[in-house]
Design a protein around this motif. Structure first.
Motif, mmCIF file in Angstrom:
data_model
loop_
_atom_site.group_PDB
_atom_site.id
_atom_site.type_symbol
_atom_site.label_atom_id
_atom_site.label_comp_id
_atom_site.label_asym_id
_atom_site.label_seq_id
_atom_site.Cartn_x
_atom_site.Cartn_y
_atom_site.Cartn_z
ATOM 1 N N THR A 1 0.954 -1.132 0.107
ATOM 2 C CA THR A 1 0.065 0.065 0.086
ATOM 3 C C THR A 1 0.895 1.281 0.047
ATOM 4 O O THR A 1 2.247 1.124 -0.046
ATOM 5 C CB THR A 1 -0.736 0.213 1.160
ATOM 6 O OG1 THR A 1 -0.111 0.404 2.617
ATOM 7 C CG2 THR A 1 -1.581 -1.214 1.401
ATOM 8 N N THR A 2 0.207 2.432 0.184
ATOM 9 C CA THR A 2 1.131 3.719 0.137
ATOM 10 C C THR A 2 1.618 3.972 1.497
ATOM 11 O O THR A 2 2.112 4.936 1.679
ATOM 12 C CB THR A 2 0.338 4.763 -0.499
ATOM 13 O OG1 THR A 2 -0.895 4.989 0.095
ATOM 14 C CG2 THR A 2 0.051 4.549 -1.854
ATOM 15 N N SER A 3 1.110 3.127 2.540
ATOM 16 C CA SER A 3 1.353 3.671 3.861
ATOM 17 C C SER A 3 1.976 2.254 4.494
ATOM 18 O O SER A 3 1.543 2.058 5.637
ATOM 19 C CB SER A 3 0.300 4.140 4.699
ATOM 20 O OG SER A 3 -0.902 3.204 4.369
ATOM 21 N N PRO A 4 3.117 1.616 3.969
ATOM 22 C CA PRO A 4 3.699 0.418 4.809
ATOM 23 C C PRO A 4 4.472 0.723 6.043
ATOM 24 O O PRO A 4 4.635 2.123 6.144
ATOM 25 C CB PRO A 4 4.498 -0.297 3.936
ATOM 26 C CG PRO A 4 4.951 1.102 2.822
ATOM 27 C CD PRO A 4 3.773 1.989 2.974
ATOM 28 N N LYS A 5 4.783 -0.132 6.724
ATOM 29 C CA LYS A 5 5.691 0.119 7.987
ATOM 30 C C LYS A 5 7.061 0.640 7.512
ATOM 31 O O LYS A 5 7.590 -0.178 6.794
ATOM 32 C CB LYS A 5 5.503 -0.820 8.929
ATOM 33 C CG LYS A 5 6.263 -0.843 10.223
ATOM 34 C CD LYS A 5 6.287 -1.946 11.296
ATOM 35 C CE LYS A 5 7.291 -1.845 12.162
ATOM 36 N NZ LYS A 5 8.705 -2.148 11.739
ATOM 37 N N LEU A 6 7.596 1.912 7.890
ATOM 38 C CA LEU A 6 8.880 2.173 7.684
ATOM 39 C C LEU A 6 9.831 1.826 8.815
ATOM 40 O O LEU A 6 9.274 1.963 9.872
ATOM 41 C CB LEU A 6 8.920 3.493 6.992
ATOM 42 C CG LEU A 6 8.235 3.901 5.758
ATOM 43 C CD1 LEU A 6 8.192 5.474 5.401
ATOM 44 C CD2 LEU A 6 8.601 2.959 4.463
ATOM 45 N N PRO A 7 10.950 1.628 8.652
ATOM 46 C CA PRO A 7 11.853 1.438 7.339
ATOM 47 C C PRO A 7 11.378 0.072 6.635
ATOM 48 O O PRO A 7 11.181 -0.792 7.187
ATOM 49 C CB PRO A 7 13.330 1.496 7.787
ATOM 50 C CG PRO A 7 13.362 1.017 8.968
ATOM 51 C CD PRO A 7 11.992 1.505 9.627
ATOM 52 N N LEU A 8 11.531 0.146 5.182
ATOM 53 C CA LEU A 8 11.134 -0.677 4.336
ATOM 54 C C LEU A 8 12.343 -1.087 3.270
ATOM 55 O O LEU A 8 12.975 -0.061 2.668
ATOM 56 C CB LEU A 8 9.955 -0.463 3.571
ATOM 57 C CG LEU A 8 9.413 -1.210 2.367
ATOM 58 C CD1 LEU A 8 9.205 -2.471 2.431
ATOM 59 C CD2 LEU A 8 8.468 -0.495 1.709
ATOM 60 N N MET A 9 12.627 -2.277 2.930
ATOM 61 C CA MET A 9 13.698 -2.599 2.173
ATOM 62 C C MET A 9 12.909 -3.828 1.202
ATOM 63 O O MET A 9 12.654 -4.968 1.889
ATOM 64 C CB MET A 9 14.942 -3.116 2.590
ATOM 65 C CG MET A 9 16.079 -3.426 1.774
ATOM 66 S SD MET A 9 17.691 -3.461 2.100
ATOM 67 C CE MET A 9 17.473 -5.022 3.068
ATOM 68 N N GLY A 10 13.024 -3.730 -0.023
ATOM 69 C CA GLY A 10 12.505 -4.692 -1.057
ATOM 70 C C GLY A 10 13.787 -5.109 -2.005
ATOM 71 O O GLY A 10 14.001 -4.309 -2.815
ATOM 72 N N LEU A 11 14.249 -6.272 -1.786
ATOM 73 C CA LEU A 11 15.358 -6.550 -2.644
ATOM 74 C C LEU A 11 14.833 -7.762 -3.531
ATOM 75 O O LEU A 11 14.777 -8.939 -3.069
ATOM 76 C CB LEU A 11 16.629 -6.855 -1.923
ATOM 77 C CG LEU A 11 17.208 -5.811 -1.179
ATOM 78 C CD1 LEU A 11 18.524 -6.443 -0.443
ATOM 79 C CD2 LEU A 11 17.552 -4.721 -1.996
#
Length: 502
Positions: free
Chosen positions: A226-236
């Motif tokens: 979504t446009t409001s995920p839990k930060l910090p966020l990393m997608g590799l």
């Protein structure tokens, strides 16, 4: 009127205001404009003027556009950027990006350090401390030269274990990035795990999860964001580099435009109630790799994908005029020329039928037993992967002589380059100036020809950050994964082609 005295005074003034080398302190970039909230730095790695010319010509001919057709980049061209590092006229990507992130010249392979291997602050670290939401979106390893120059400090770019730990917020550097999309997951998993490329068994991925990071590795997970995920966020989304555009069909990964759009939406939402906006760097990383491979068809598709990403950012600026964007390259790669052998013509559409990158095609070829390679070359590599309608015995024989990835890449490159009448002059970087593009308020300040450090100063001004203060804050950060002495040679880092595909 010209005089030697006046010219000397002008150069002295320039030396005092342009951070050419790793000076002890930097001049102030000037007051932050009050009408700028968000800043987007875009890096088209390895993308030179000839590559833009070829891409424009290809689209113009394939789409039957008029001769005065302009790409989305052509429309926002403001000037050019010089690319040299502190120790060579031909820069490596690492010091090229340091100029954008820290507004200083440094030596080839350096990540966030000066000429004396002392850590220097970045405008992304400084922006994060001011309250900006920060992000990195790339197609390379997230620990590769360009992204790490904004958020890490290492004596050489090859210290990727250390860089991963720093970017994951696991050192005294702290966390400086709120969102990271890209490849290179292998650098975050211990070497006892299949697919790891670390030199130790440290599970950086697991430690980040325990420290509150939201982590993802699949396209399905990305699509569900979504446009409001839990930060910090990393997608590799790959153990190595995100695949070339040419190879998306055989890989399930998000594209650069998709990652950029999602990242902008997330950072905008996360900063909407803040006194500060967001700052992000988006890199068309694999434009460079196509240049290293001398694979113009793949290089072209990466450029066109970068154009799509520019369009997304441009549209966002139209809707949010408090956002500014600058786009340039750290260097040119491959020394592309349009025209060869004293022949005054170029056929861009020779590349219109290529269906697979030379990298993947050559990897498949080299896996085959020698006795099966001939059929693969004549029935698949040349007619299908390169789209050649005239598979001659001469072209096939050149490919069949290849016994390594590099020799195979060169053979495939020539198979199309001669027909298109283009030529590559290098398998590495060149020292030419690159185009400078920008959109938004105050971008007129970037008109003309600039040192690459000027771009870093301009970004710092738009953000209202103090790079000297940022440097003071990180002065005790360790920059050594292992003992290292900076080479004296200007040829400090001459990687093999395999380095870019490891």
């Amino acid at each position: 009127m010209y005089s030697e005295e006046a010219e000397a005074e002008e150069y002295e003034s320039m030396a005092n205001t342009h951070p050419i080398v790793g000076a002890a302190s930097l001049p102030s970039p000037g007051p932050k404009p009050t009408d700028v909230r968000n800043v987007i730095m875009m890096v088209s790695d390895g993308f030179g003027p000839a590559s833009e010319t070829f891409a424009r010509a290809y689209v113009e001919q394939s789409e039957k556009y008029p001769i005065n057709y302009m790409s989305i980049l052509d429309k926002i061209l403001v000037g050019s950027s010089r690319t040299r590092s502190s120790d060579s006229f031909v820069t490596d990507s690492a010091p090229g990006a340091v100029c954008f992130a820290s507004a200083r010249k440094t030596y080839n392979t350096a990540i966030g350090v000066d000429d004396n291997t002392k850590p220097i602050g970045t405008n992304m670290e400084a922006a994060h401390r001011l309250g900006y939401k920060t992000g990195l979106v790339v197609k390379s390893y997230i620990t590769d030269a360009t992204p790490s120059a904004f958020a890490a400090h290492a004596a050489t770019r090859q210290m990727m274990d250390l860089i991963a730990e720093q970017m994951g917020g696991l050192t005294n550097l702290g966390q400086n990035v709120d969102l990271m999309f890209g490849g290179g997951r292998c650098q975050f998993i211990g070497n006892s795990t299949k697919g790891s490329c670390r030199t130790d068994d440290r599970d950086v991925w697991g430690e980040m999860g325990k420290n509150g990071w939201s982590l993802m590795s699949t396209n399905d997970e990305f699509k569900s964001l979504t446009t409001s995920p839990k930060l910090p966020l990393m997608g590799l989304f790959d153990l190595g580099n995100i695949p070339y555009v040419m190879d998306y069909k055989i890989n399930d990964v998000p594209t650069l435009p998709q990652m950029a759009k999602k990242a902008i939406d997330i950072l905008a939402e996360a900063s909407k109630d803040s006194s500060q906006g967001f700052y992000m760097m988006i890199e068309g990383s694999r434009i460079d790799h196509g240049g290293h491979d001398n694979d113009l068809g793949t290089h072209l598709k990466e450029i066109l994908e970068y154009w799509e990403t520019i369009k997304i950012v441009s549209d966002y600026i139209d809707e949010h005029p408090d956002t500014v964007m600058v786009s340039t390259s750290d260097h040119e790669c491959g020394g592309l020329t349009l025209g060869r052998d004293n022949q005054y013509w170029v056929y861009p559409l020779v590349y219109s039928n290529q269906t697979m990158s030379q990298q993947v095609s050559c990897q498949n070829y080299l896996k085959l037993p020698v006795e099966k390679r001939g059929q693969y070359v004549t029935e698949t590599m040349l007619p299908v992967h390169l789209g050649l309608s005239n598979v001659t015995a001469a072209k096939a024989s050149v490919v069949l002589k290849a016994t390594s990835q590099s020799s195979c890449l060169l053979a495939m490159s020539d198979a199309l380059a001669v027909d298109a009448n283009i030529m590559w002059t290098s398998l590495g970087h060149t020292g030419v100036d690159v185009n400078l593009y920008a959109k938004g308020k105050h971008t007129e300040e970037l008109a003309g020809n600039h040192e690459n450090t000027d771009i870093g100063m301009w970004l710092s001004k738009m953000l209202g950050v103090d790079l000297n203060d940022a440097t003071e804050r990180i002065k005790d950060v360790n920059v050594f994964q292992y003992p290292y002495t900076k080479p004296n040679s200007t040829y400090a880092f001459i990687p093999s082609l395999d380095y870019y595909h490891k």
